[in-house]
Structure formats: C-alpha cells, structure tokens
Design a protein around this motif. Structure first.
Motif, PDB file in Angstrom:
ATOM      1  N   MET A 147       0.642  -1.511   0.259  1.00  0.00           N
ATOM      2  CA  MET A 147      -0.149  -0.304  -0.210  1.00  0.00           C
ATOM      3  C   MET A 147       0.703   1.348   0.155  1.00  0.00           C
ATOM      4  O   MET A 147       0.197   2.100  -1.096  1.00  0.00           O
ATOM      5  N   GLU A 157       2.133   1.594  -3.555  1.00  0.00           N
ATOM      6  CA  GLU A 157       1.260   2.543  -4.365  1.00  0.00           C
ATOM      7  C   GLU A 157       0.924   3.599  -3.948  1.00  0.00           C
ATOM      8  O   GLU A 157       0.464   4.484  -5.337  1.00  0.00           O
ATOM      9  N   ARG A 158       1.020   4.287  -2.206  1.00  0.00           N
ATOM     10  CA  ARG A 158       0.484   5.592  -2.765  1.00  0.00           C
ATOM     11  C   ARG A 158       1.734   6.511  -3.199  1.00  0.00           C
ATOM     12  O   ARG A 158       1.892   7.518  -3.378  1.00  0.00           O
ATOM     13  N   ASN A 200       1.902   5.023  -7.713  1.00  0.00           N
ATOM     14  CA  ASN A 200       0.368   4.612  -8.345  1.00  0.00           C
ATOM     15  C   ASN A 200      -0.184   5.609  -8.402  1.00  0.00           C
ATOM     16  O   ASN A 200      -0.311   6.354  -7.792  1.00  0.00           O
ATOM     17  N   ARG A 252      -3.237   6.370  -9.694  1.00  0.00           N
ATOM     18  CA  ARG A 252      -4.652   6.412  -9.287  1.00  0.00           C
ATOM     19  C   ARG A 252      -4.837   6.346  -8.225  1.00  0.00           C
ATOM     20  O   ARG A 252      -6.473   6.926  -8.071  1.00  0.00           O
ATOM     21  N   TYR A 253      -3.341   6.121  -7.257  1.00  0.00           N
ATOM     22  CA  TYR A 253      -4.040   6.724  -5.685  1.00  0.00           C
ATOM     23  C   TYR A 253      -4.984   8.175  -5.378  1.00  0.00           C
ATOM     24  O   TYR A 253      -5.632   8.168  -5.038  1.00  0.00           O
ATOM     25  N   LEU A 299      -8.084   8.508  -3.732  1.00  0.00           N
ATOM     26  CA  LEU A 299      -8.397   9.198  -2.619  1.00  0.00           C
ATOM     27  C   LEU A 299      -9.654  10.807  -2.851  1.00  0.00           C
ATOM     28  O   LEU A 299     -10.161  10.401  -1.545  1.00  0.00           O
ATOM     29  N   CYS A 343      -7.380  -4.756  -3.434  1.00  0.00           N
ATOM     30  CA  CYS A 343      -7.854  -4.145  -4.324  1.00  0.00           C
ATOM     31  C   CYS A 343      -9.136  -3.030  -4.401  1.00  0.00           C
ATOM     32  O   CYS A 343      -9.839  -4.083  -2.988  1.00  0.00           O
ATOM     33  N   TYR A 344      -9.753  -1.978  -4.774  1.00  0.00           N
ATOM     34  CA  TYR A 344     -10.388  -1.389  -3.881  1.00  0.00           C
ATOM     35  C   TYR A 344     -11.563  -2.342  -4.375  1.00  0.00           C
ATOM     36  O   TYR A 344     -12.731  -1.074  -4.560  1.00  0.00           O
ATOM     37  N   MET A 402      -7.909   3.355   1.784  1.00  0.00           N
ATOM     38  CA  MET A 402      -6.890   3.904   1.571  1.00  0.00           C
ATOM     39  C   MET A 402      -6.537   4.238   2.140  1.00  0.00           C
ATOM     40  O   MET A 402      -4.452   5.027   2.340  1.00  0.00           O
TER      41      MET A 402
END
Length: 407
Positions: free
Chosen positions: A51, A54-55, A58, A60-61, A65, A252-253, A323
C-alpha cells in the motif's frame, strides 16, 4: 588424446551470464518465504508495504482518494439535509428514513463492474470471495442497519446542526477502539484533534436546554433524539476500525466496494423487515399522496435523491478507510460537521448562536491540526525514504565479485 575445443569469447560470456542467473534465482528463493511459512503478521506487513508503494508510485491513488472524499463530502452534507427536509414537511416514517440509507445499493455496481468493462483490470467482479468474508459483510451490514435506524430517530427529533455536532463525539470512541482493534499509534496530532472535537460536542451539550426551549420541542422527544444520536455515533465508531481490520484481507478497491454492497444488502433486508411489520411500504404511498406537504412528485424525488446521496456517503467512507485508516476516515467525516451546521443554518434557518459558532471553530481547528500532523509525518517519511534511496545507490556502485570466478 583428444583436446577439448577452445571456447570463444561469446561462449565465456554466456557461461558467466548463466552463472549470474543461477545465483539470482537462488537468492530470490532464499529471500522470499513460501506462503505456507508466512503468518498473519507477515501478510499484514507485506500488505502495508504494498500500500505504501502504491501511494508513492501509483498514479491512480491520489485521484481515487480525492474522488472518495468528494463523494463523502457531497453525500454527508446532502443526505443530512434531505433527511431533515423529509421530516420538516410532515414525513413521519423513521423506517422510510432508515430504508433509504441502504436501499440504493445497486448504485455500487457501477464502481464494481465499470473497471472490468473498461479493461482497467482483469479481475472479474466477486472473485476470490470466501465464505468468511461474506459472513463478515452480512454481520457488519446488520450492525450498519441498526446504526441507520438510530440515526433516523435522532435526526427526526433534533435540528441538523445539533445532531451533526453530537455525532462528532464518536471520534473519541473511534480513537480508543482503533487502539484496541487495529493497534493505532497515539500521536500528538490525533490526540489533540480528538480532544478538540470532543470539546466541541460538550459545548453543544451545555447549550442544549436553550435550543430545546427555542424550538418548542418536548422534553422526552429531545432526549430520545439526543441518546439515539449518541448511540449512532458509538456504533459508527465501532464500524470504522472493524472495517479497517477486515480490509487488511482485501487487495483491491473493487473488493472493498463488493463487500460494501453485501453490507448494504443486509442493512436493507433489516430495514425492509421493520417496514413490513410496521406497514411502512403501504404508508409510503399514503404519505406521498396525502401527508407530505410538497406533493407526491417532490416526495419521491426526495426519497430517490436521499438513496443516491447516502450511497455516495458510504462509498466515500469505505474508500477512505481502505486507502488511509479508520481514524483518518472518522476525522474526515467529523470535519464535515461544520458544513452540516452551515447547511442547517442556511437551508432550515437553524439557530446559530455564539456557542455553536465556538463549537464549529473548535471543530475546524481540530481538523486542521490533524492535517498538519499528517503533513509533517509524510514529510519525515519522504525525507527518510530519500536518504535510504541514496544509500542504496551508493551500495549499488560497490562491485560484487563472485569468488569462484577469481580462482
């Protein structure tokens, strides 16, 4: 005696590269533990590291958010105002107000199926779901249904500004339960924020008798609304860290929204049972045609809009928990209290005396202090990560020689 053929330079290079590949494969096998030897703590640590990666990497994060917080913002403010609008114009069924909070669950199919149909992910919806995850979602959904009922009772008796500020008292319970359930670390910023927001609620409680007399509300109804709202805040405080604990098994979201859908279905089932026993469904038709002051068309528009905004609120809350953390999700929810107060004053002409002004100012102060704490923490983490990367680059410049090749 035959002499072995001499190797050319290309053959020597191929042998050396094959030796390097073998050594890398051995190193990989030694570094990565097998899934059978990994315990729950190792899985949790790996998920947290993923995580964090990804923050940072990524793209898309951050947009995701922001989208979730916008949904939380719009859903929280408008759902509270629409619920109060329903009761202000002689809507009287608290079961209807409870039912609309979860009955818009089909809208969650949009964030669940859209990524798959747009080829943003190869994962099909509702794959990798275990029986335990479904059972947990249903159980939490029933708890959410009870929370919705308590909120409806509280919101039907109290002004929007009062109920919103009372709900901010859940934050101190959220902090305590987060420490117990998800091992939340205590910092100055989160303790300071919780203390300030709790003080905001205490100031409102001291001013409650004045507001009760001003609105000519019966004493019994006022205290029923008061304690129902506090109960809703307590259940919501439990809901947040429990969901953070459950989401640690989600990768995953999309799965977050799938679990949210199952919870909303369970909450809708509970509300539907209550409405059937109380005659709520038949009462909706009579209420829309004969009771509601603005007429049937506005009645059904209000109900539909409330269904949509409540799903936006729950979707944003679930996304914030997944998240960030349950405490951050609770603080962001509580930070919207000031907007609900302003909305209640602007739309319904709720009283806004000096005590409410001070309570709102303290609420904003607490949230800003928490944001500053997050900013300093992230800055420190970024500087630490940068120094670690520089050290890794220096280590990579040191040549590593295989002893077997020097013999």
């Amino acid at each position: 005696m035959a002499t072995p053929p001499l190797k050319n330079n290309n053959d020597i290079i191929d042998d050396e590269s094959s030796i390097d590949d073998d050594q890398e494969e051995i190193t990989t096998q030694l570094d990565l533990p097998s899934s059978s030897t990994m315990d729950d703590n190792n899985i949790t640590i790996m998920q947290e590291e993923i995580m964090q990666t990804e923050r940072g990497n990524n793209k898309r994060y951050i947009p995701l958010l922001v989208i979730n917080y916008v949904c939380l913002f719009i859903g929280s403010v408008t759902s509270s105002l629409l619920s109060k609008y329903y009761f202000n114009h002689k809507g009287s069924s608290r079961w209807v107000s409870t039912w609309v909070q979860s009955s818009g669950f089909p809208l969650l199919l949009i964030p669940i199926t859209l990524p798959y149909f747009l080829n943003l992910t190869k994962r099909k919806p509702f794959t990798d779901f275990t029986t335990k995850m479904v059972a947990l979602s249903i159980s939490i959904g029933f708890m959410l249904g009870i929370n919705n009922l308590l909120f409806s009772w509280g919101n039907s008796f109290l002004p929007v500004s009062t109920s919103s500020l009372l709900l901010s008292s859940q934050l101190v319970f959220n902090l305590v339960l987060s420490i117990i359930i998800v091992k939340q670390k205590l910092t100055f910023s989160n303790v300071n924020c919780v203390v300030l927001l709790t003080l905001s609620s205490i100031l409102l409680g001291l001013d409650s008798s004045h507001e009760k007399n001003e609105t000519k509300m019966e004493k019994d109804k006022y205290f029923i609304g008061f304690f129902c709202t506090i109960g809703a805040g307590l259940l919501f405080a439990l809901y947040l860290p429990v969901m953070e604990l459950v989401y640690r098994r989600v990768y995953c979201y999309q799965m977050v929204m799938e679990m949210q859908l199952i919870m909303e279905v369970a909450a809708t089932l509970l509300a539907s049972i209550g409405m059937s026993i109380d005659g709520g469904f038949s009462h909706m038709k009579v209420e829309s045609e004969r009771v509601f002051e603005k007429g049937g068309r506005i009645y059904w528009l209000t109900v539909t809009a409330n269904m949509v905004t409540w799903q936006m609120c729950f979707m944003g809350t679930a996304g914030m928990i997944y998240m960030t953390s349950s405490l951050t999700g609770g603080i962001c929810t509580t930070a919207l209290v000031s907007m609900n107060v302003v909305g209640g004053v602007l739309v319904f002409r709720d009283s806004f005396n000096a005590v409410k002004a001070v309570s709102t100012a303290i609420c904003i102060w607490g949230f800003c202090s928490y944001l500053y704490g997050l900013y300093t923490k992230n800055s420190h983490h970024h500087n630490h990560s940068s120094s670690s990367i520089e050290k890794d680059k220096e280590n990579e410049m040191i040549p590593i020689i295989n002893p077997s090749l020097t013999r």
